[in-house]
Design an enzyme around this catalytic site. Structure first.
Site, short mmCIF file in Angstrom:
data_model
loop_
_atom_site.label_atom_id
_atom_site.label_comp_id
_atom_site.label_asym_id
_atom_site.label_seq_id
_atom_site.Cartn_x
_atom_site.Cartn_y
_atom_site.Cartn_z
CG MET A 1 -1.83 -1.18 1.29
SD MET A 1 -3.19 -1.08 0.11
CE MET A 1 -4.36 -0.09 1.03
CB CYS A 2 0.82 4.10 -1.80
SG CYS A 2 1.14 2.83 -3.03
CD GLN A 3 1.53 6.58 5.04
OE1 GLN A 3 1.58 7.77 5.33
NE2 GLN A 3 1.69 5.62 5.95
#
Lengths: 255, 255
Positions: free
Chosen positions: B1-3
């Protein structure tokens, strides 16, 4: 008017030496201080830097001079505003997507009475004749070839037809790349050089800087540099003919 | 996942403080080291920086931390690759043109079985589900509204419908801006804060750094910061509801 710099290589190469000389014209050795920009392809991706500060004093241009970004296709531009105000959206190069690839375009010159019919698929964000010409080129390529990229020969022939037609409106020196090849069209002034084995020294004309490419390369490297006015004093640059479009592939003009 | 990190303001504001904390998550305080990117609107133009190096060690990210670039709309992203290899063309944010404006998009999440029919006007260059979703959003906006940008209320309603439909395929936290407003949609995690008069101090949670915004602002300034996880330890962040889409205008959520 503006100045153009392009590079096409057979292996990813940094443009620090050429950009250093070129950027000096952006406010010190020449008057092109109304912005600058550079786009580097890395694979299918693009690093795109634009700025309305003079290249000579821009901290982002300084980063480009310090950090070697390696690329097989680079297009750079320094701007002296003629049409369109000094603003970020008017800085070249411009980037758009066609056929699932990014295309990068920069222009030197002025177009008069150039008001093509646009179908809406590509629309300029700024107000330069240059971005309009780029949008028109991509629109007409899509109109001619549909949703699939054509073979290079067919693409080149169509681009030759389109650039000739646009150049009838004024001065249309341009560079265009999709990351695989680099197209350069000359109206008034464009030069190129191919650097390959045996590599030698070169000295910039705009900065007191020289480099020995033999120390930085392998024998199979080949690099074409294309520019509005020759960047070095001790190399032989080839001049484009007026109206000539050259396709650069793997560091050399396509025969 | 990313931010994700976004900023929407009523006056051009630099994002150095927030980006410093955010970029620390790109390899030091968190695992998002597979690239990063940031896009700043300045008027209609965009400064777009992407990199596949970890934000914590990238010389370009260092430039962003050092040189205050002022903007009313910013979208940033740090990546932990899930779909799509680590490559420049897969780094967010993505940029495309619609209605003569640039649009910037970044996504956190994964979409499963998302294979919409694409008409060719926007085609992904990389191979992420995120870029595909962005291209699909723009395609559907053009399909619905034609060649002219609609009023904000109609645009927001259509985006709400589209994001809800796409979010049915998985996790779809996103930020989208055309330089005038910033849309943020939350599937799983998104927070925002509005900083306005009276301004006070704030301390980053990821770096030993604090700032007194009262020293840097005028009483009429207003800044909304939107982020995957709160950036400061001493401010009250508002959490998005799952499925919520908020439009930020002039530094505040539209009521």
């Amino acid at each position: 008017m503006c100045q153009l710099l392009g590079m096409n290589c057979n292996v990813p190469t940094d443009i620090v030496f050429s950009f250093t000389g070129f950027a000096t014209r952006g406010g010190r050795t020449d008057e092109h201080k109304d912005g600058w920009g550079i786009a580097f392809f890395e694979g299918a991706g693009v690093r795109h830097f634009v700025d309305y500060e003079a290249a000579i004093s821009s901290p982002i241009a300084d980063l480009i001079r310090r950090v070697p970004i390696k690329s097989k296709n680079v297009v750079a531009h320094i701007r002296k505003a003629t049409q369109g105000r000094i603003a970020l959206e008017n800085c070249h190069p411009f980037v758009r997507e066609l056929w699932g690839r990014y295309w990068v375009f920069a222009h030197n010159g002025d177009l008069k009475d150039f008001a093509p019919t646009m179908d809406g698929c590509y629309r300029p964000v700024g107000n330069t004749d240059s971005e309009l010409a780029f949008c028109y080129l991509l629109q007409e390529l899509r109109r001619r070839f549909g949703d699939q990229a054509p073979p290079l020969a067919a693409l080149t022939a169509k681009l030759r037809e389109l650039t000739t037609a646009i150049a009838a409106h004024g001065t249309f020196n341009l560079m265009l790349s999709d990351g695989s090849v680099l197209f350069a069209h000359c109206s008034t002034a464009l030069y190129y050089i191919v650097r390959q084995h045996p590599f030698r020294q070169a000295r910039l004309s705009d900065e007191d800087l020289q480099v020995d490419f033999a120390q930085l390369t392998t024998p199979t490297d080949r690099v074409a540099v294309i520019v509005t006015a020759p960047l070095t004093t001790d190399e032989q640059w080839s001049q484009f003919a007026s109206g000539e479009l050259i396709v650069f592939v793997d560091g050399a003009p396509l025969g």
